[in-house]
Structures are given as C-alpha cells and as structure tokens.
Design an enzyme around this catalytic site. Sequence first.
Site, PDB file in Angstrom:
ATOM      1  N   SER A  49       0.833  -1.201   0.000  1.00 17.03           N
ATOM      2  CA  SER A  49       0.000   0.000   0.000  1.00 17.03           C
ATOM      3  C   SER A  49       0.871   1.256   0.000  1.00 17.03           C
ATOM      4  O   SER A  49       1.673   1.442  -0.926  1.00 17.03           O
ATOM      5  CB  SER A  49      -0.952  -0.044   1.206  1.00 17.03           C
ATOM      6  OG  SER A  49      -1.933   0.951   1.122  1.00 17.03           O
ATOM      7  N   ASP A  58     -10.470  -3.514  -5.136  1.00 21.21           N
ATOM      8  CA  ASP A  58      -9.904  -2.759  -4.017  1.00 21.21           C
ATOM      9  C   ASP A  58     -10.727  -1.489  -3.818  1.00 21.21           C
ATOM     10  O   ASP A  58     -10.750  -0.621  -4.694  1.00 21.21           O
ATOM     11  CB  ASP A  58      -8.448  -2.405  -4.328  1.00 21.21           C
ATOM     12  CG  ASP A  58      -7.718  -1.748  -3.157  1.00 21.21           C
ATOM     13  OD1 ASP A  58      -8.394  -1.175  -2.285  1.00 21.21           O
ATOM     14  OD2 ASP A  58      -6.484  -1.809  -3.135  1.00 21.21           O
ATOM     15  N   HIS A  75      -8.314  -4.738  -0.461  1.00 17.44           N
ATOM     16  CA  HIS A  75      -7.083  -4.005  -0.168  1.00 17.44           C
ATOM     17  C   HIS A  75      -6.259  -4.810   0.823  1.00 17.44           C
ATOM     18  O   HIS A  75      -6.602  -4.901   2.008  1.00 17.44           O
ATOM     19  CB  HIS A  75      -7.403  -2.626   0.398  1.00 17.44           C
ATOM     20  CG  HIS A  75      -6.198  -1.738   0.509  1.00 17.44           C
ATOM     21  ND1 HIS A  75      -5.640  -1.101  -0.582  1.00 17.44           N
ATOM     22  CD2 HIS A  75      -5.419  -1.400   1.564  1.00 17.44           C
ATOM     23  CE1 HIS A  75      -4.589  -0.403  -0.200  1.00 17.44           C
ATOM     24  NE2 HIS A  75      -4.424  -0.579   1.107  1.00 17.44           N
TER      25      HIS A  75
END
Length: 433
Positions: free
Chosen positions: A212, A347, A378
């Site tokens: 991320s 996501d 995610h």
Amino acid sequence: MNTHESEVYTVAPEMPAMFDGMKLAAVATVLYIIVRCLNLKSPTAPPDLTYQDTALNRFLLKSCPILTKEYIPPLLWGKSGHLQTALYGKLGRVSSPHPFGLRKYLPMQDGATATFDLFEPLADHQSGEDVTMVICPGIGNHSEKHYIRTFVDYSQKQGYRCAVLNHLGALPNIELTSPRMFTYGCTWEFAAMVGFIKKTHPQTKLIVVGFSLGGNIVCKFLGENRTNQERVLCCVSVCQGYSALRAQETFLQWDQCRRFYNFLMADNMKKIILSHRGVLFGVGSTKMVDADLSRLYTATSLMQIDDNIMRKFHGHNSLKEYYEKESCVHYIHNIYVPLLLVNSGDDPLVHNSLLTIPRTLAEKKENVIFALTLHGGHLGFFEGAVLFPQPLTWMDKVIVGYANTICQWEKQKPPCQSRGAHSNETKCQDSKS
C-alpha cells in the site's frame, strides 16, 4: 323432536396467503442483496497480466505458476472487496505467527530515530545465496501488524532474512525524538534501513517489498537515485495507488464507500498524530507553528490532515505540491530492476482509473509486470474453500514465489546476460572471430 344442526362454514381469509407472498418476496430480496453484495456470481480467474515478451518474463511466468493460475478466494465472502478489506483491517490475518526479531534504532540527521525489526532466516535459501527482504508496510503500520508477521514468518521459512521498517511514529511504545513523523512519500527512514543492511551484510542481495503506502515509498526510493538499485534483485509493490494527486478526488467519492474508508483512515491518523502532540507541536517544532490543532480534531478526511499537518513536515507550500513530490508516479519509470506491481480490481481504496499508471508502465518497460486480480480487496487476498480463510494468503505466496524465481534466474542465467541497476536486459550476441 327434530333437532336441526346448523353447519358452520369458515372461509379462510386471503390475508395469510398475501403475507406468505410478502415473506417470499422479502426473502428473495434479501437473497438478491446478499448475492449482489457478496458478488457471488462473479467468476474466478487468473490475474490479468500486462508485460512485454522477454526472456526473463517468459522464465518468470513458466517458473512462478501462481501468477498464471486462478486466484480462488473463500466462496461465501471472498469475492467481496469490502469484506476482504474489512477482514484485513480488523484481523490482519488468521492464526498469525509470532516471529522473533531484533529491533534496531538508527539516528537520523534531523534528530529523528528510525526503527526497524530484523528477522534472521529459519532455513537455507534455495539458491544458496544470502538474500534479504527489505519491507515497507502500509500507512501507519509496523512490524507488529498481523499481515506483516504472517509474511515475515513465511519468508523466513523460505530462507530470507527480513528487515521491516516501522513507520516513524507508528509504534505506540516508541516516542518520537524530533518533530517529524512518516509521510506519504518520505524515503529517509527506508533508505537508512537499506543502508544499514548493505553495510552490516555486505554479501546479501535485496528483495524490496512494499505494501500500500509502502509500495509508493519503495518505488519512489528506487527511482530517486540509480545507486539505490545496487544489489537489488527485484521489487514487489502490492495495492498502492501510484499518484496521491489523482487519488485525492476519488477519495471524496462515495463510490465503493471510498469516502467512508477515507474517514476511517483519517481517524486513525489523528490518533497517531495526537499521541505525539507534545513532540510534534511543542516549542521546538518550528514547522508546525501555524498548524491548527482544532482543524485536526475536526478533520474527516486524509486530505484535510495532509494539508493542515503532513505537508508541513517537509516544507511543502501546498497540498498539490506535497502530493506531486511524494508520489512514486514521477520516479517509477527510473526503476530498471525487475518490478512486479500487484493490484486488485475490487480494491475499495484504489480507484480503477489509477490502474492505467502501472498498466501503461508495463506496456512500455520490459522489466515490469503488472498483475491485476479480480478479487482480493485491499491487502486481503485471502484463500480458502467456503467460509474460513487460510492463514497464508495469495499475496504472501506470490511475493515469495516471484522472489524465488528471480533468485533462480540470477543463478542460472547465461553469463552474457546482465540485468540490474545499470542496464536493461541485454541479449547475448554471437562473438565474431
């Protein structure tokens, strides 16, 4: 005497039948909503891969089969990006192990103290080489998060040393030593950790991994300076958004509940910032003199926090300047080591419009593979049969599988082929006498 018995006929009212029909319609509606919300009709498929036809990529796809096989999430809920994301956010992972590591403290030039945890390998690497995973977690995360612990434990058992950065200010029991904390794209702490590993383990080769926000940081770090790619075998980025400037508009939209996620992440950032308020906003903090704490308390989005607080740590004059200079989209094209970019199509944090960045990059650069799964949410990517997920996720397996294949390629490639920080893949040429 005749007795007359009167027969009583009861006519069943029609109301219950109507109610039965209403119940049936309600059940059907609920089932329809469940099917839609859980995305149960969505098929499973292998990742959608974008890449150029090179010898290395052919070798990768042949020797790392997980990239070309179906990713199959848990049947009942795994096709919902929201549930995958929620399970990651709430639990991290199931049955998470507890790897043992040593915490290292690195003094920075501005008085800050970077920390990272070092985990030694639990087995010999299949290549026989000394290989270290240098790992950058997601926003506000650190080595004690369950998804990091699961990945580290799996990597250790595959023969990798692991160094995990603890984002500056993220660990609740570590006080800041200067009025600065982690930001969206600051690479200083990650660079210090990598430098320490290179110095203390001069024979080791590096696998760079970012999750991320950490994916943005590692890609920016590698692209900032060619020397940062020395001794790096490859890089893997999972679920990053590539451009904060382009992402900010999507984070204000209610599509896929993105505005709600924005609120939750902003609330978490407020807690981290306020836990260090004494250091960040004290008398020694010259950059925070115009910071308005009342605006921080009332902030409902990351953009408000970034504009009021985060951009000022590095002296950016505006939110636009902060997002432009701290996004890897302006640096990622300078990466020449093999690069695997992984995203999920469902996501809820990364809008589909942002995925044109990695797709275009993979179409133009031969060292890049872009893998887009249908499901995974995610940083979820849970696997399992029906209901209960497995402790190890598809994400863990694909990173280690890709790294293993790169190490195998490095060991057995022809000596006239070179691939690394200073050149693209070069093809063997017949020598002329």
